[in-house]
Design a protein around this motif. Structure first.
Motif, PDB file in Angstrom:
ATOM      1  N   ALA A 124      34.159  -3.382  22.310  1.00 38.89           N
ATOM      2  CA  ALA A 124      34.840  -3.154  21.034  1.00 38.89           C
ATOM      3  C   ALA A 124      36.094  -4.013  20.945  1.00 38.89           C
ATOM      4  O   ALA A 124      36.766  -4.254  21.951  1.00 38.89           O
ATOM      5  N   HIS A 125      36.393  -4.472  19.745  1.00 39.74           N
ATOM      6  CA  HIS A 125      37.676  -5.146  19.507  1.00 39.74           C
ATOM      7  C   HIS A 125      38.090  -4.907  18.062  1.00 39.74           C
ATOM      8  O   HIS A 125      37.253  -4.811  17.154  1.00 39.74           O
ATOM      9  N   PHE A 126      39.398  -4.771  17.873  1.00 42.59           N
ATOM     10  CA  PHE A 126      39.922  -4.515  16.535  1.00 42.59           C
ATOM     11  C   PHE A 126      39.864  -5.787  15.698  1.00 42.59           C
ATOM     12  O   PHE A 126      40.127  -6.893  16.188  1.00 42.59           O
ATOM     13  N   GLN A 127      39.521  -5.595  14.423  1.00 40.32           N
ATOM     14  CA  GLN A 127      39.548  -6.694  13.456  1.00 40.32           C
ATOM     15  C   GLN A 127      40.755  -6.598  12.534  1.00 40.32           C
ATOM     16  O   GLN A 127      41.223  -7.602  12.016  1.00 40.32           O
ATOM     17  N   ASN A 128      41.218  -5.376  12.330  1.00 40.82           N
ATOM     18  CA  ASN A 128      42.439  -5.139  11.560  1.00 40.82           C
ATOM     19  C   ASN A 128      42.933  -3.737  11.897  1.00 40.82           C
ATOM     20  O   ASN A 128      42.467  -3.122  12.859  1.00 40.82           O
ATOM     21  N   ARG A 129      43.832  -3.198  11.112  1.00 37.85           N
ATOM     22  CA  ARG A 129      44.455  -1.916  11.433  1.00 37.85           C
ATOM     23  C   ARG A 129      43.511  -0.732  11.285  1.00 37.85           C
ATOM     24  O   ARG A 129      43.772   0.342  11.819  1.00 37.85           O
ATOM     25  N   ARG A 130      42.397  -0.898  10.584  1.00 36.20           N
ATOM     26  CA  ARG A 130      41.504   0.232  10.322  1.00 36.20           C
ATOM     27  C   ARG A 130      40.058  -0.028  10.707  1.00 36.20           C
ATOM     28  O   ARG A 130      39.184   0.744  10.334  1.00 36.20           O
ATOM     29  N   GLN A 131      39.809  -1.084  11.480  1.00 35.06           N
ATOM     30  CA  GLN A 131      38.416  -1.477  11.672  1.00 35.06           C
ATOM     31  C   GLN A 131      38.207  -2.133  13.031  1.00 35.06           C
ATOM     32  O   GLN A 131      39.040  -2.908  13.495  1.00 35.06           O
ATOM     33  N   ILE A 132      37.072  -1.805  13.675  1.00 36.40           N
ATOM     34  CA  ILE A 132      36.681  -2.473  14.910  1.00 36.40           C
ATOM     35  C   ILE A 132      35.279  -3.049  14.749  1.00 36.40           C
ATOM     36  O   ILE A 132      34.518  -2.641  13.857  1.00 36.40           O
ATOM     37  N   ALA A 133      34.964  -3.982  15.624  1.00 35.14           N
ATOM     38  CA  ALA A 133      33.611  -4.524  15.706  1.00 35.14           C
ATOM     39  C   ALA A 133      33.069  -4.254  17.099  1.00 35.14           C
ATOM     40  O   ALA A 133      33.788  -4.371  18.094  1.00 35.14           O
ATOM     41  N   THR A 148      39.944   3.717  27.211  1.00 33.17           N
ATOM     42  CA  THR A 148      39.188   2.742  28.002  1.00 33.17           C
ATOM     43  C   THR A 148      39.498   2.786  29.489  1.00 33.17           C
ATOM     44  O   THR A 148      38.912   2.030  30.269  1.00 33.17           O
ATOM     45  N   GLY A 149      40.422   3.642  29.906  1.00 30.47           N
ATOM     46  CA  GLY A 149      40.666   3.823  31.327  1.00 30.47           C
ATOM     47  C   GLY A 149      41.411   2.676  31.979  1.00 30.47           C
ATOM     48  O   GLY A 149      42.176   1.946  31.339  1.00 30.47           O
ATOM     49  N   SER A 150      41.161   2.503  33.270  1.00 25.40           N
ATOM     50  CA  SER A 150      41.885   1.502  34.048  1.00 25.40           C
ATOM     51  C   SER A 150      40.947   0.825  35.029  1.00 25.40           C
ATOM     52  O   SER A 150      39.827   1.278  35.267  1.00 25.40           O
ATOM     53  N   LEU A 151      41.440  -0.262  35.606  1.00 26.88           N
ATOM     54  CA  LEU A 151      40.693  -1.038  36.595  1.00 26.88           C
ATOM     55  C   LEU A 151      41.552  -1.218  37.842  1.00 26.88           C
ATOM     56  O   LEU A 151      42.786  -1.223  37.756  1.00 26.88           O
ATOM     57  N   PRO A 152      40.933  -1.377  39.006  1.00 22.57           N
ATOM     58  CA  PRO A 152      41.728  -1.647  40.212  1.00 22.57           C
ATOM     59  C   PRO A 152      42.542  -2.928  40.048  1.00 22.57           C
ATOM     60  O   PRO A 152      42.050  -3.928  39.506  1.00 22.57           O
ATOM     61  N   ALA A 153      43.781  -2.885  40.490  1.00 20.94           N
ATOM     62  CA  ALA A 153      44.664  -4.052  40.401  1.00 20.94           C
ATOM     63  C   ALA A 153      44.764  -4.720  41.767  1.00 20.94           C
ATOM     64  O   ALA A 153      44.973  -4.045  42.780  1.00 20.94           O
ATOM     65  N   LEU A 154      44.613  -6.030  41.793  1.00 18.49           N
ATOM     66  CA  LEU A 154      44.743  -6.780  43.035  1.00 18.49           C
ATOM     67  C   LEU A 154      46.167  -7.306  43.159  1.00 18.49           C
ATOM     68  O   LEU A 154      46.677  -7.948  42.234  1.00 18.49           O
ATOM     69  N   LYS A 273      45.396  -0.987  36.777  1.00 15.98           N
ATOM     70  CA  LYS A 273      45.963  -1.580  35.569  1.00 15.98           C
ATOM     71  C   LYS A 273      45.159  -1.111  34.364  1.00 15.98           C
ATOM     72  O   LYS A 273      43.951  -0.843  34.471  1.00 15.98           O
ATOM     73  N   PRO A 274      45.795  -0.975  33.204  1.00 15.18           N
ATOM     74  CA  PRO A 274      45.069  -0.491  32.020  1.00 15.18           C
ATOM     75  C   PRO A 274      43.961  -1.445  31.612  1.00 15.18           C
ATOM     76  O   PRO A 274      44.133  -2.666  31.627  1.00 15.18           O
ATOM     77  N   ASN A 275      42.824  -0.891  31.256  1.00 14.97           N
ATOM     78  CA  ASN A 275      41.653  -1.672  30.861  1.00 14.97           C
ATOM     79  C   ASN A 275      41.687  -1.901  29.344  1.00 14.97           C
ATOM     80  O   ASN A 275      40.955  -1.261  28.581  1.00 14.97           O
ATOM     81  N   ILE A 276      42.548  -2.803  28.915  1.00 17.74           N
ATOM     82  CA  ILE A 276      42.722  -3.022  27.471  1.00 17.74           C
ATOM     83  C   ILE A 276      42.543  -4.481  27.068  1.00 17.74           C
ATOM     84  O   ILE A 276      42.684  -4.813  25.894  1.00 17.74           O
ATOM     85  N   ALA A 277      42.221  -5.345  28.020  1.00 15.15           N
ATOM     86  CA  ALA A 277      42.004  -6.750  27.673  1.00 15.15           C
ATOM     87  C   ALA A 277      40.788  -6.865  26.755  1.00 15.15           C
ATOM     88  O   ALA A 277      39.765  -6.216  26.961  1.00 15.15           O
ATOM     89  N   GLY A 278      40.897  -7.681  25.746  1.00 15.01           N
ATOM     90  CA  GLY A 278      39.783  -7.900  24.835  1.00 15.01           C
ATOM     91  C   GLY A 278      39.753  -6.980  23.636  1.00 15.01           C
ATOM     92  O   GLY A 278      38.942  -7.177  22.723  1.00 15.01           O
ATOM     93  N   GLU A 280      42.093  -6.724  21.442  1.00 12.01           N
ATOM     94  CA  GLU A 280      42.843  -7.383  20.363  1.00 12.01           C
ATOM     95  C   GLU A 280      43.704  -6.365  19.610  1.00 12.01           C
ATOM     96  O   GLU A 280      43.660  -6.232  18.387  1.00 12.01           O
ATOM     97  N   LEU A 281      44.507  -5.667  20.391  1.00 16.27           N
ATOM     98  CA  LEU A 281      45.347  -4.602  19.845  1.00 16.27           C
ATOM     99  C   LEU A 281      46.363  -5.120  18.840  1.00 16.27           C
ATOM    100  O   LEU A 281      46.764  -4.392  17.921  1.00 16.27           O
ATOM    101  N   ASP A 282      46.790  -6.366  19.004  1.00 16.85           N
ATOM    102  CA  ASP A 282      47.798  -6.910  18.093  1.00 16.85           C
ATOM    103  C   ASP A 282      47.288  -6.954  16.654  1.00 16.85           C
ATOM    104  O   ASP A 282      48.065  -6.782  15.705  1.00 16.85           O
ATOM    105  N   LEU A 283      45.974  -7.163  16.474  1.00 21.67           N
ATOM    106  CA  LEU A 283      45.419  -7.184  15.117  1.00 21.67           C
ATOM    107  C   LEU A 283      45.476  -5.808  14.464  1.00 21.67           C
ATOM    108  O   LEU A 283      45.430  -5.691  13.241  1.00 21.67           O
ATOM    109  N   ALA A 284      45.575  -4.774  15.302  1.00 21.70           N
ATOM    110  CA  ALA A 284      45.655  -3.411  14.777  1.00 21.70           C
ATOM    111  C   ALA A 284      47.092  -2.924  14.668  1.00 21.70           C
ATOM    112  O   ALA A 284      47.327  -1.776  14.276  1.00 21.70           O
ATOM    113  N   GLY A 285      48.053  -3.775  15.035  1.00 18.63           N
ATOM    114  CA  GLY A 285      49.448  -3.360  14.990  1.00 18.63           C
ATOM    115  C   GLY A 285      49.817  -2.406  16.104  1.00 18.63           C
ATOM    116  O   GLY A 285      50.711  -1.568  15.946  1.00 18.63           O
ATOM    117  N   VAL A 286      49.147  -2.538  17.249  1.00 23.46           N
ATOM    118  CA  VAL A 286      49.378  -1.652  18.391  1.00 23.46           C
ATOM    119  C   VAL A 286      50.095  -2.430  19.487  1.00 23.46           C
ATOM    120  O   VAL A 286      49.659  -3.524  19.865  1.00 23.46           O
TER     121      VAL A 286
END
Length: 481
Positions: A124-133, A148-154, A273-278, A280-286
């Motif tokens: 999933a990725h945000f396309q704007n403030r109210r929508q994901i693809a 989305t949880g977290s991933l092991p950090a090296l 580390k938080p699993n948030i890569a990809g 595109e939170l900035d497009l949602a204003g987050v």
């Protein structure tokens, strides 16, 4: 919406009331509870992700195996000749998989579909403030919950990226028991896995370059430190790591002073580390930072229609990584999103546990934090004064209470057997503002470890016995028979 869909299955935009991104414990809790209330719900399962409870279930199962192995090893102290235990690691793996599979039914697509949840699979990725693809599917939801949880950090150590490593997630996939295991990290997961693998016969070196369990009470950590050393684990604390390298096709860590630690396997459990890569939170204003998605006390992001729960949440929720915390956060989100109730996440109410041997559990403020509220009292009661602990030869440990002058309970730390169970009533006491004097009056089962909690609470009133005024009052009343 009551079916499972691939990313290409839906051409028209989906318009649920709530869209949950991530099938972690917090995400599943939001999706299932919302569906039970009749709310139109979409859940996005990230591609390639393991079942949400899988690693936690395997961790519990591995610790259970280790507990049985220790029971055999300790039996002689009770007059039982149990012989030596032989570890069949293939059967250990089978046990881990069976436990995981049985619990996976709670998270299955079939169960979610039966509840009325539409499950999408993909990234999933945000396309704007109210929508994901999600692939070719588009979701326009009234509310989004990122889970989305977290991933092991090296850690950044020269040469580490070139070595084959296992993580706190992937160690359960090993088909053979490590002969010599290097554990890199001073986290709860590092301690738990180091002790479990040691109990199963591995030689273990624990490298905590920044220190052991830095966020926990130093006195309680001391109890665990002694246990680690007593288990025969080679413990290296506070020593910088110069480099990681391969020696005879096996991992080696070189510490300051050219101390070489060799092993057959290298386990990295240095944090997550938080699993948030990809996304595109900035497009949602987050907003986000290293700790995760920045949320306020109501778990809302800068975009008021988007919440975050669990390991991926930072801000007011940073540092709360347990599945129980995530599920609690899920309940707060639903109260706010569905019923418009004001909510506030209280990080200090979330119990923290280290499932070592012995266990460590705490809730509320620490001894270092509590003085910010004024004068405090610190009460301690040792496990060694418990008949149950003596009978079971589990006398290492203590209960520590932090109270204000009037007996208000500010924080509790327990290091010892069954600490994760004993902490439960103290968590409720802190939430409901129960005074320590009321806890002292609690009638607990005879010959149980719960007596430790009662006696620790009773110690709050011990100074009263030495006050001259109290003694004079007792003497005066004794005149009347």
């Amino acid at each position: 919406m009551s079916q499972t869909a691939s990313p290409a299955a839906s051409k028209e935009p989906l318009t649920p009331d709530i869209c949950v991104i991530g099938d972690t414990p917090g995400g599943l809790a939001v999706a299932t509870a919302a569906a039970l209330f009749g709310v139109r719900t979409v859940l996005v399962r990230q591609s390639g992700s393991a079942p949400s409870f899988s690693q936690g279930a395997r961790g519990q199962a591995l610790r259970a195996v280790a507990q049985h192995a220790r029971a055999i090893a300790d039996a002689q102290a009770f007059g039982i000749a149990a012989g030596t235990s032989e570890i069949d690691y293939g059967r250990v793996r089978t046990h881990l998989d069976q436990v995981s599979a049985k619990l996976a039914a709670n998270d299955s697509d079939e169960r979610l579909v039966a509840l009325g949840v539409l499950v999408l699979k993909g990234e999933a990725h945000f396309q704007n403030r109210r929508q994901i693809a999600v692939g070719e599917s588009v979701v326009k939801a009234r509310r989004f919950v990122v889970a989305t949880g977290s991933l092991p950090a090296l850690p950044d150590i020269p040469g580490l990226a070139e070595l084959p490593v296992v993580t706190e997630d992937s160690i359960f996939e090993l088909v053979k028991r490590p002969e010599r295991l290097i554990v890199l990290g001073g986290t709860a997961a590092a301690v738990e896995l180091a002790q479990a693998m040691r109990a199963l016969g591995s030689e273990v070196a624990l490298i905590a370059r920044d220190g052991l369990l830095l966020d926990e009470d130093p006195e309680a950590v001391g109890v665990l430190r002694r246990a680690l050393l007593g288990d025969g684990i080679a413990l290296h604390e506070g020593r910088p790591i110069l480099r990681a390298e391969s020696h005879r096709q096996r991992p080696r860590l070189v510490l300051e002073g050219e101390i070489r630690i060799d092993g057959t396997h290298l386990l990295v459990a240095n944090g997550r580390k938080p699993n948030i890569a990809g996304l595109e939170l900035d497009l949602a204003g987050v907003r986000s930072d290293e700790a995760g998605i920045v949320v306020d006390a109501s778990l809302r992001t800068a975009n008021r229609n988007i919440y975050a729960v669990g390991d991926c949440a930072g801000g007011a929720a940073a540092g709360t990584t347990s599945s129980q915390a995530a599920q609690h956060q899920a309940g707060l989100v639903l109260r706010n999103a569905l019923f418009r109730q004001p909510t506030r996440f209280r990080r200090e109410w979330v119990p923290r546990t280290v499932h070592g041997r012995p266990e460590l559990a705490c809730v509320g403020l620490s001894e270092a934090q509590a003085p910010a509220l004024g004068e405090i009292r610190v009460l301690r009661f040792p496990y060694a004064e418990s008949g149950r602990a003596q009978a079971e030869r589990q006398t290492e440990g203590l209960i520590k209470l932090m109270t204000d002058r009037k007996g208000g309970i500010l924080g509790v730390v327990i290091a010892g057997a069954q600490a994760s169970e004993l902490i439960v009533p103290w968590g409720l006491a802190i939430q409901k503002r129960v005074n320590v004097k009321e806890m002292a009056g609690l009638i607990v089962p005879s010959q149980s470890l719960s007596e430790l909690s009662q006696k620790a609470a009773l110690s709050f009133q011990a100074p009263l016995a030495a006050k001259p005024g109290i003694r004079r009052l007792i003497g005066f009343l004794s005149r009347f028979g």
